[in-house]
Design a protein around this motif. Structure first.
Motif, short mmCIF file in Angstrom:
data_model
loop_
_atom_site.label_atom_id
_atom_site.label_comp_id
_atom_site.label_asym_id
_atom_site.label_seq_id
_atom_site.Cartn_x
_atom_site.Cartn_y
_atom_site.Cartn_z
N THR A 604 37.53 9.91 52.54
CA THR A 604 36.67 9.43 51.50
C THR A 604 36.65 7.93 51.04
O THR A 604 35.67 7.18 51.21
N LEU A 605 38.21 7.59 50.88
CA LEU A 605 38.05 6.44 50.59
C LEU A 605 37.90 5.21 51.44
O LEU A 605 37.67 3.97 51.35
N LEU A 606 38.29 5.58 52.75
CA LEU A 606 38.56 4.68 53.70
C LEU A 606 37.18 3.78 54.14
O LEU A 606 37.07 2.48 54.25
N PRO A 607 36.09 4.66 54.08
CA PRO A 607 34.76 3.99 54.52
C PRO A 607 34.42 3.11 53.39
O PRO A 607 33.67 2.15 53.52
N TRP A 608 34.53 3.44 52.19
CA TRP A 608 34.41 2.53 50.92
C TRP A 608 35.01 1.29 51.00
O TRP A 608 34.47 0.08 50.69
N VAL A 609 36.48 1.33 51.38
CA VAL A 609 37.06 0.05 51.50
C VAL A 609 36.71 -0.77 52.65
O VAL A 609 36.46 -2.16 52.22
#
Length: 674
Positions: A604-609
């Protein structure tokens, strides 16, 4: 005589045929050409399986890289044949590099790390190609005409189809000569079937394994290069469906049989062509799945595989299965008179492992009535007294009417939601039970082939059902915020809380099951299936239950995703999404609920980063990096974690205290050294 002249002479001598026969002949000829490509790709899977005793799940991605090289060379030089040679050389070099520099770092005692590394390699290669060349389809021209010949008014093979058949026959004949008539082929076969004995006889087994990988990837690249001109064009995912169909063909024929790959590839190609011509293209995966299921039910190891007795079969005869586990002495599967090596049984209570053991309820003490048997207060007429408070007048007042309207509003969205959840649980549980029954009979790559075919077939089936609106899917009903919470939270927050509640409802029973007898039986079957069977555990039943639990959790996850996106479509749950979930669980740590949470947070967090980091870049570069850079990074993380920490990040972060036995052994070792 040229092929065109021979076909024209045959056309003049062939009588006229009806439209039905013409269509059948055309579909059969086209299916043979496509089946030849499938046979080549299936043969490449058989070669790498015979060399390394493992299935290369990165075969499609590794095959499409040489095709891009051939496309670039052909575009620059204008020569198709130069591009073909460069593709074969690139495929061989890529296979050698991957086997020597990557797969040799993976532990070989368990096939799962190799599969996960292959999936991470798929992510890196396909997303890297999308960044380098773009995600769009690129038209690839064939070296010969694709217009079919007209023989007696019937459209048959085109010149390019004849070229494909000739190339496939030449390659398969060459491999037959290599494996059966040359010393290198003999060494390849010996290194595949008896590596330890081959080392003693002077065969360099690592070199033979590398040679097998080189031949496999070069053959797969040739099959992909022959297929691309007949499809939509060249893109990073152009060989995915080819891999699934070829894997199904290899499983049908037998993963250790080149002849089986040839025959099954042609059969699958003809079957897909006939179903596509008479029904639709979306129905073809269903036909392949049906054929694969029937074959695996009859021959679990393929049609052309040698019959073998598996180690997991019950070694006891029927008349001794009632004996106690301590009195059983299992016979070796190799034959009578030999016995299995001594293996320690799992340290589990026998009363928790035996089937049919249930806890008995303690009888009530004399003179102590059950709690539910206490007398209720009754009036003088014998009827139960109901006490009604003035502020709770059963909806008669203003407060009651307000609560009744609120209850009606809640019921308006709650009942459809509960009905949808129940339907999802029933369907997912039924599918999980079917897969569990298959898992009780199939092993390893054969079960993987069935699940891959199921992943491709189910979206196709959903797109063909009229009530599901085809590939576009259907809109899921909107779940509004309750009136009591409308002024406090937004819709997104409400959906997030729903997801948290559903997750808690899934995780809590799983934790309880893991700590109880069900978890003990699962661990016993996972550690040693034969020892668990001797302790009274039915491995087939345990596996079926595990698949049902997994499918129920996946069904609830699909419900939450449908609530958030407000749409249900076959493309939302494809092969890529399934592999992403598997890799997330492995990176977090298989066998750990906390590992699944860590993998979900990472996904979940990797695409946002990545989106935040690539926002200032130019538009063209940002378009190529969007959705691809995070996949490359995630693939790299998967490979690094699997190689360095095979247990996942949860095991790395877990602080485990040494047990008493470990402390005693360490103290004894220290005393001995002193």
């Amino acid at each position: 005589m040229a092929p065109e002249t021979a076909l024209q002479m045959a056309s003049d001598m062939t009588p006229e045929m009806g439209p039905a026969v013409e269509r059948l002949v055309f579909l059969l000829s086209t299916g043979l050409a496509r089946g030849a490509v499938l046979a080549l790709f299936a043969l490449s899977l058989v070669i790498v399986y015979r060399a390394a005793r493992a299935v290369n799940f990165a075969q499609a991605a590794m095959a499409i890289v040489p095709v891009y090289v051939a496309f670039a060379v052909t575009s620059a030089s204008g020569s198709y044949w130069l591009g073909l040679v460069c593709a074969l050389v690139t495929g061989a070099l890529l296979g050698a590099v991957v086997e020597r520099r990557l797969l040799r770092l993976v532990p070989q005692d368990n096939p799962l790390p190799g599969i996960i590394v292959a999936i991470g390699l798929v992510m890196v290669l396909q997303a890297g190609l999308a960044i380098a060349f773009g995600p769009d389809h690129r038209p690839v021209h064939a070296p010969f005409s694709q217009r079919p010949f007209d023989v007696g008014g019937v459209s048959v093979l085109s010149p390019y189809d004849l070229f494909v058949l000739i190339v496939a026959a030449a390659v398969m004949g060459g491999f037959a000569i290599l494996f059966n008539r040359t010393s290198i082929g003999l060494q390849l076969r010996a290194a595949a079937f008896a590596p330890e004995t081959s080392r003693l006889l002077g065969v360099r087994v690592p070199r033979m394994v590398t040679l097998g990988w080189m031949l496999s990837i070069a053959t797969a690249a040739l099959a992909a290069l022959l297929l691309v001109p007949t499809g939509l064009g060249l893109d990073p995912h152009a060989a995915d469906v080819l891999f699934v169909n070829a894997f199904a063909a290899a499983v049908i024929g037998g993963l250790d049989s080149p002849v089986g790959a040839l025959v099954a590839g042609l059969v699958v190609g003809v079957l897909a062509s006939l179903v596509t011509g008479y029904a639709s293209a979306a129905t073809a995966p269903l036909a392949v799945l049906a054929l694969l299921t029937v074959v695996l039910l009859v021959r679990p190891h393929g049609l052309f595989a040698a019959r073998r007795r598996e180690r997991h079969e019950d070694p006891l005869p029927e008349d001794r299965r009632h004996e106690a586990p301590a009195a059983r002495r299992p016979a070796h599967p190799a034959g009578p008179g030999r016995h299995l090596p001594a293996r320690p049984l799992p340290q589990l209570p026998a009363r928790d492992l035996r089937r049919g053991v249930r806890r008995r309820r303690r009888p009530h003490a004399a003179g102590r009535p059950h709690r539910t048997a206490l007398p209720r207060a009754r009036g003088a007429d014998g009827r139960r007294r109901v006490r009604v408070r003035p502020d709770r007048d059963l909806g008669g007042g203003r407060a009651g009417r307000g609560r009744g309207e609120a209850a009606d509003g809640v019921v308006g969205w709650l009942l459809p939601l509960l009905a949808g959840v129940a339907g999802a649980l029933v369907v997912s549980g039924a599918l999980g039970l079917l897969l569990g029954l298959a898992a009780a009979r199939l092993r390893g790559p054969y079960l993987a082939g069935l699940t891959l075919a199921l992943v491709i077939a189910l979206p196709s089936a959903a797109s063909t059902i009229p009530g599901l609106a085809g590939a576009q899917g259907i809109s899921a009903p909107f779940v509004p915020v309750p009136d009591a919470l409308a002024a406090l939270i937004a819709v997104e927050q409400w959906h997030a809380w729903l997801a948290i509640v559903v997750t808690a409802c899934v995780v809590t029973p799983l934790v309880a099951l893991r700590a109880g007898r069900v978890g003990l039986r699962m661990r016993a079957v996972h550690d040693d299936e034969t020892a668990a069977r001797l302790a009274g555990v039915d491995p087939g039943r345990v596996k079926a239950g595990a698949f049902v639990l997994s499918s129920l959790a996946a069904g609830l996850g699909g419900v939450v995703l449908a609530i958030v996106t407000q749409q249900v479509s076959p493309g939302a749950y494809g092969l890529g999404f399934s592999l992403l979930l598997v890799v997330a669980a492995v990176v977090g740590g298989l066998g750990s609920l906390g590992g699944a949470a860590i993998g979900a947070v990472l996904v979940t967090l990797l695409p946002w980063v990545v989106d935040q980091a690539t926002a200032p870049l130019p538009a063209d570069l940002g378009h190529r990096l969007q959705g691809n850079l995070e996949i490359v990074l995630f693939g790299v993380v998967v490979i690094v974690v699997t190689v360095l920490w095979p247990g996942g990040l949860s095991r790395l972060l877990r602080t485990k205290r040494p047990s008493q036995n470990t402390q005693l052994s360490q103290n004894a070792q220290l005393s001995q050294n002193t």
